[in-house]
Design an enzyme around this catalytic site. Structure first.
Site, PDB file in Angstrom:
ATOM      1  CG  ASP A  30      -2.056   0.992   1.089  1.00 19.91           C
ATOM      2  OD1 ASP A  30      -3.209   0.562   0.963  1.00 19.91           O
ATOM      3  OD2 ASP A  30      -1.788   2.215   1.097  1.00 19.91           O
ATOM      4  CB  ILE A  31       0.817   4.275  -2.154  1.00 22.95           C
ATOM      5  CG1 ILE A  31       1.919   5.148  -2.708  1.00 22.95           C
ATOM      6  CG2 ILE A  31      -0.434   5.072  -1.854  1.00 22.95           C
ATOM      7  CD1 ILE A  31       1.636   5.719  -4.088  1.00 22.95           C
ATOM      8  CG  ASN A  87     -12.502  -0.681   3.399  1.00 25.25           C
ATOM      9  OD1 ASN A  87     -12.885  -1.171   4.451  1.00 25.25           O
ATOM     10  ND2 ASN A  87     -11.344  -0.065   3.278  1.00 25.25           N
ATOM     11  CB  VAL A  96      -9.142   2.130  -5.162  1.00 29.41           C
ATOM     12  CG1 VAL A  96      -8.750   1.628  -6.547  1.00 29.41           C
ATOM     13  CG2 VAL A  96      -8.113   3.146  -4.657  1.00 29.41           C
ATOM     14  CG  HIS A 100      -8.797  -2.686  -2.756  1.00 35.25           C
ATOM     15  ND1 HIS A 100      -9.699  -1.950  -3.476  1.00 35.25           N
ATOM     16  CD2 HIS A 100      -8.630  -2.026  -1.581  1.00 35.25           C
ATOM     17  CE1 HIS A 100     -10.055  -0.878  -2.779  1.00 35.25           C
ATOM     18  NE2 HIS A 100      -9.430  -0.913  -1.611  1.00 35.25           N
ATOM     19  CG  HIS A 102      -6.999  -2.789   2.877  1.00 31.28           C
ATOM     20  ND1 HIS A 102      -6.289  -1.617   2.773  1.00 31.28           N
ATOM     21  CD2 HIS A 102      -8.181  -2.552   2.268  1.00 31.28           C
ATOM     22  CE1 HIS A 102      -7.028  -0.711   2.132  1.00 31.28           C
ATOM     23  NE2 HIS A 102      -8.183  -1.254   1.821  1.00 31.28           N
TER      24      HIS A 102
HETATM   25  P1  5GP Z   1      -9.820   1.609   0.129  1.00 32.43           P
HETATM   26  O1  5GP Z   1     -10.093   2.757   1.044  1.00 32.43           O
HETATM   27  O2  5GP Z   1     -10.371   1.837  -1.255  1.00 32.43           O
HETATM   28  O3  5GP Z   1     -10.240   0.294   0.713  1.00 32.43           O
HETATM   29  O4  5GP Z   1      -8.258   1.501   0.042  1.00 32.43           O
HETATM   30  C1  5GP Z   1      -7.504   1.917  -1.047  1.00 32.43           C
HETATM   31  C2  5GP Z   1      -6.063   1.737  -0.655  1.00 32.43           C
HETATM   32  O5  5GP Z   1      -5.279   1.828  -1.820  1.00 32.43           O
HETATM   33  C3  5GP Z   1      -5.562   2.792   0.337  1.00 32.43           C
HETATM   34  O6  5GP Z   1      -5.013   2.139   1.474  1.00 32.43           O
HETATM   35  C4  5GP Z   1      -4.504   3.550  -0.469  1.00 32.43           C
HETATM   36  O7  5GP Z   1      -3.405   3.953   0.316  1.00 32.43           O
HETATM   37  C5  5GP Z   1      -4.113   2.557  -1.540  1.00 32.43           C
HETATM   38  N1  5GP Z   1      -3.707   3.194  -2.779  1.00 32.43           N
HETATM   39  C6  5GP Z   1      -4.376   4.163  -3.455  1.00 32.43           C
HETATM   40  N2  5GP Z   1      -3.719   4.502  -4.568  1.00 32.43           N
HETATM   41  C7  5GP Z   1      -2.617   3.708  -4.625  1.00 32.43           C
HETATM   42  C8  5GP Z   1      -1.547   3.584  -5.563  1.00 32.43           C
HETATM   43  O8  5GP Z   1      -1.462   4.277  -6.575  1.00 32.43           O
HETATM   44  N3  5GP Z   1      -0.581   2.668  -5.270  1.00 32.43           N
HETATM   45  C9  5GP Z   1      -0.632   1.875  -4.162  1.00 32.43           C
HETATM   46  N4  5GP Z   1       0.359   1.011  -3.985  1.00 32.43           N
HETATM   47  N5  5GP Z   1      -1.642   1.954  -3.265  1.00 32.43           N
HETATM   48  C10 5GP Z   1      -2.613   2.864  -3.483  1.00 32.43           C
END
Ligand code: 5GP
Ligand code: ZN
Length: 114
Positions: A30-31, A87, A96, A100, A102
């Site tokens: 995760d970024i 999520n 996103v 996905h 986590h």
């Molecule tokens: P969500 O809130 O949609 O469940 O989590 C999205 C996750 O994707 C977040 O933890 C965010 O930090 C990660 N994320 C978003 N954009 C990028 C990206 O461009 N690269 C990586 N490696 N992670 C990302």
């Protein structure tokens, strides 16, 4: 999907630190990690959210789970433990729009469940 960040990562158009790659699943760091171990697992083909994991997706669901077990071993949290989170939608905090999971670990996760 053209504008999907995670599809771009799968296609190698956006760089990511890949932890594991299987036939149907990619896992990358995760970024913006919220734990010492924070890996994102995605299906390599675009699936919007958990709500698109209906009929006929059992194999993919199993692939993601199996990949999570492999990632847990690769990241060394198989003994200490970890949390898996998916999520879904606005109230679930999905930012996103590509399904996905986590994988979080490396510290005691004391946060509540929301
Ligand atoms: P969500 O809130 O949609 O469940 O989590 C999205 C996750 O994707 C977040 O933890 C965010 O930090 C990660 N994320 C978003 N954009 C990028 C990206 O461009 N690269 C990586 N490696 N992670 C990302
Ligand atoms: Zn996508």
């Amino acid at each position: 999907m053209d504008e999907c960040i995670f599809c771009k990562i799968v296609e190698g158009k956006i760089p990511a630190s890949v932890v594991y790659e299987g036939e149907t699943v990619l896992a990358f760091e995760d970024i913006q990690p919220t734990a010492p171990v924070h890996v994102i697992l995605v299906p390599k083909r675009h699936v919007g959210s958990m709500m698109d994991m209906g009929d006929g997706q059992r194999e993919l669901a199993a692939d993601i789970m199996e990949a999570a077990v492999k990632v847990a071993r690769l990241k060394g949290v198989d003994e200490t433990g970890f949390r898996l989170v998916i999520n879904c939608g606005p109230d679930g905090g999905q930012l996103v729009g590509h399904l996905h999971m986590h994988l979080l670990g490396g510290r005691k996760l004391t946060d509540g469940m929301g």
